[in-house]
Design a protein around this motif. Structure first.
Motif, short mmCIF file in Angstrom:
data_model
loop_
_atom_site.label_atom_id
_atom_site.label_comp_id
_atom_site.label_asym_id
_atom_site.label_seq_id
_atom_site.Cartn_x
_atom_site.Cartn_y
_atom_site.Cartn_z
N ASN A 140 -11.63 -8.32 1.05
CA ASN A 140 -11.99 -8.01 -0.33
C ASN A 140 -13.31 -7.23 -0.41
O ASN A 140 -14.25 -7.60 -1.14
N ILE A 141 -13.36 -6.13 0.34
CA ILE A 141 -14.52 -5.23 0.31
C ILE A 141 -14.01 -3.81 0.05
O ILE A 141 -12.81 -3.56 0.05
N ASP A 142 -14.94 -2.89 -0.16
CA ASP A 142 -14.56 -1.50 -0.35
C ASP A 142 -14.08 -0.90 0.98
O ASP A 142 -14.63 -1.23 2.04
N PRO A 143 -13.10 0.00 0.94
CA PRO A 143 -12.70 0.71 2.16
C PRO A 143 -13.84 1.57 2.70
O PRO A 143 -14.81 1.85 1.99
N ALA A 144 -13.72 2.00 3.94
CA ALA A 144 -14.78 2.78 4.58
C ALA A 144 -15.03 4.10 3.86
O ALA A 144 -16.17 4.56 3.76
N VAL A 145 -13.97 4.74 3.38
CA VAL A 145 -14.09 5.98 2.61
C VAL A 145 -13.56 5.70 1.21
O VAL A 145 -12.37 5.45 1.03
N THR A 146 -14.44 5.73 0.23
CA THR A 146 -14.08 5.31 -1.12
C THR A 146 -13.65 6.49 -1.99
O THR A 146 -13.79 7.66 -1.62
N GLY A 147 -13.17 6.18 -3.17
CA GLY A 147 -12.85 7.21 -4.13
C GLY A 147 -14.07 8.03 -4.51
O GLY A 147 -13.99 9.25 -4.71
N HIS A 201 -1.98 -0.69 -3.67
CA HIS A 201 -3.21 -0.06 -3.19
C HIS A 201 -2.89 1.35 -2.69
O HIS A 201 -1.75 1.67 -2.33
N ILE A 202 -3.92 2.21 -2.66
CA ILE A 202 -3.68 3.65 -2.49
C ILE A 202 -4.45 4.22 -1.31
O ILE A 202 -5.68 4.09 -1.22
N VAL A 205 0.85 -1.20 0.00
CA VAL A 205 0.00 0.00 0.00
C VAL A 205 0.88 1.24 0.00
O VAL A 205 1.90 1.28 0.70
N VAL A 206 0.47 2.26 -0.77
CA VAL A 206 1.21 3.52 -0.82
C VAL A 206 0.33 4.66 -0.33
O VAL A 206 -0.81 4.83 -0.80
N GLU A 247 -8.90 0.52 8.23
CA GLU A 247 -10.03 0.16 7.36
C GLU A 247 -9.54 -0.31 6.00
O GLU A 247 -10.15 -1.19 5.39
N MET A 248 -8.44 0.26 5.52
CA MET A 248 -7.86 -0.22 4.26
C MET A 248 -7.36 -1.66 4.41
O MET A 248 -7.61 -2.52 3.55
N ILE A 249 -6.67 -1.93 5.51
CA ILE A 249 -6.19 -3.30 5.75
C ILE A 249 -7.35 -4.27 5.85
O ILE A 249 -7.33 -5.35 5.26
N PHE A 250 -8.40 -3.86 6.57
CA PHE A 250 -9.59 -4.71 6.72
C PHE A 250 -10.24 -4.96 5.35
O PHE A 250 -10.66 -6.09 5.05
N ALA A 251 -10.30 -3.93 4.51
CA ALA A 251 -10.88 -4.07 3.18
C ALA A 251 -10.08 -5.04 2.33
O ALA A 251 -10.64 -5.85 1.58
N LEU A 252 -8.75 -4.99 2.45
CA LEU A 252 -7.90 -5.89 1.68
C LEU A 252 -8.03 -7.33 2.17
O LEU A 252 -8.08 -8.27 1.37
N GLU A 253 -8.10 -7.49 3.48
CA GLU A 253 -8.22 -8.84 4.04
C GLU A 253 -9.56 -9.49 3.71
O GLU A 253 -9.67 -10.71 3.62
#
Length: 336
Positions: A304-311, A87-88, A64-65, A296-302
């Motif tokens: 395979n769901i969208d992060p809490a705050v999306t693009g 991932h961003i 992740v960056v 939340e990003m780590i949780f989303a990756l683990e």
């Protein structure tokens, strides 16, 4: 998860500390054009410094960056990161234009990487409690809301870097400070339909606005007043959101919107409301917002769901700011 940071200015330290405080995360690389800015991260976290982001992104160990550059550079860097299949985590605002925003979102989709935007105020305790109250419809039909950011950012703040206060790379009080509160307003109130705004550059020697005021009409008919400024003397005065409904009124206030200054709801007992207020007062900040964004990003990756705050969330906040700007320039009501 292994993290890297691009852009080692002030905000990067919050990302680094957040990563340090997460047990299953590690900062392994940083990148900046100025070598001296990376010394802290090399010494404090053992991160490998890079002058070239393309070279850094070749490291297959980076998952992740975190992009912490001036806002005007977000699009080109995010596209690089996505192309490298990393991932961003992208600082707010997502970008300076909707065209750049769409490039970022499309790059993430095309390269099958996750994208989250740093709107950390969503995770403050009072904000979380307010969202629960609204989701349970305890306020009933919403009449209107007030959103206020009256802060101090002196000229020395803008003089720290040549890009600060510019329309190309930074924006003014709406884009740089109040965008967090506008994100919350959208989260609480729904989709905006019409906007009218006035703005000015009154006290700071910058290209963008240092004071703004406006009105939003939402699709559901509710109205919100927005006031934002960095001209307040001598320090931050108020950050607040007040929501008025048919069955209740609440105000999150203080200099940083951390506490319930008012909470009165028809269908909650005095003891229930007191418990909510005490919960907020016992831990107003909650887990630091940047840490929650990264968790939340780590949780989303683990999972395979969208992060809490999306693009898309980032895009909606930017779209609102740009509508304010368009209205102020044209002196007309803008339909979204």
């Amino acid at each position: 998860m292994n993290f890297a940071i691009i852009g080692c200015g002030f905000i990067a330290k919050k990302h680094a500390l957040a990563i340090k405080n997460i047990s299953n995360a590690e900062l392994i690389a940083v990148c900046d054009r100025v070598p001296e800015t990376m010394e802290f991260y090399k010494n404090e976290y053992g991160a490998k410094p890079y002058l070239d982001s393309v070279e850094m992104l070749k490291d297959k160990n980076i998952d992740v960056v975190c992009i912490c550059t001036p806002s005007g550079l977000h699009a080109v860097i995010a596209e690089e990161v996505a192309a490298a299949k990393k991932h961003i985590v992208l600082e707010k605002p997502i970008a300076m234009t909707l065209e750049e925003t769409d490039r970022i979102i499309n790059a993430a989709k095309e390269n099958d990487v996750k994208l989250t935007i740093v709107h950390p105020n969503r995770f403050r305790t009072a904000v979380q409690e307010t969202k629960k109250i609204l989701d349970q419809n305890l306020l009933g039909k919403i009449s209107h809301a007030n959103c206020i950011v009256n802060w101090n950012r002196g000229q020395e703040y803008y003089n720290q870097a040549p890009w600060r206060g510019t329309k190309t790379h930074d924006g003014g009080v709406l884009m740089n400070q109040a965008i967090h509160n506008l994100d919350l307003l959208l989260w609480f109130m729904g989709t905006p339909a019409e906007i009218f705004s006035m703005e000015a550059t009154r006290l700071r020697n910058i290209e963008a606005e240092d004071v703004s005021t406006g009105v939003i009409r939402f699709e559901n008919g509710a109205i919100a007043n927005v006031q934002a400024a960095t001209t307040v003397y001598p320090k931050n005065f108020e950050e607040s959101i007040t929501i008025f409904g048919e069955k209740g009124t609440l105000k999150i206030g203080g200099s940083n919107a951390l506490y319930f200054e008012h909470l009165e709801i028809q269908d909650l007992s005095e003891s229930d409301m007191k418990l909510i207020i005490e919960k907020v007062e016992s831990d107003p900040w909650g887990t630091p917002g940047h840490q929650r964004i990264i968790e939340e990003m780590i949780f989303a990756l683990e999972n395979n769901i969208d992060p809490a705050v999306t693009g898309e969330d980032g895009k909606n906040a930017l779209k609102l700011v740009l509508a304010f700007y368009e209205s102020a320039e044209s002196k007309k009501i803008i339909s979204i």
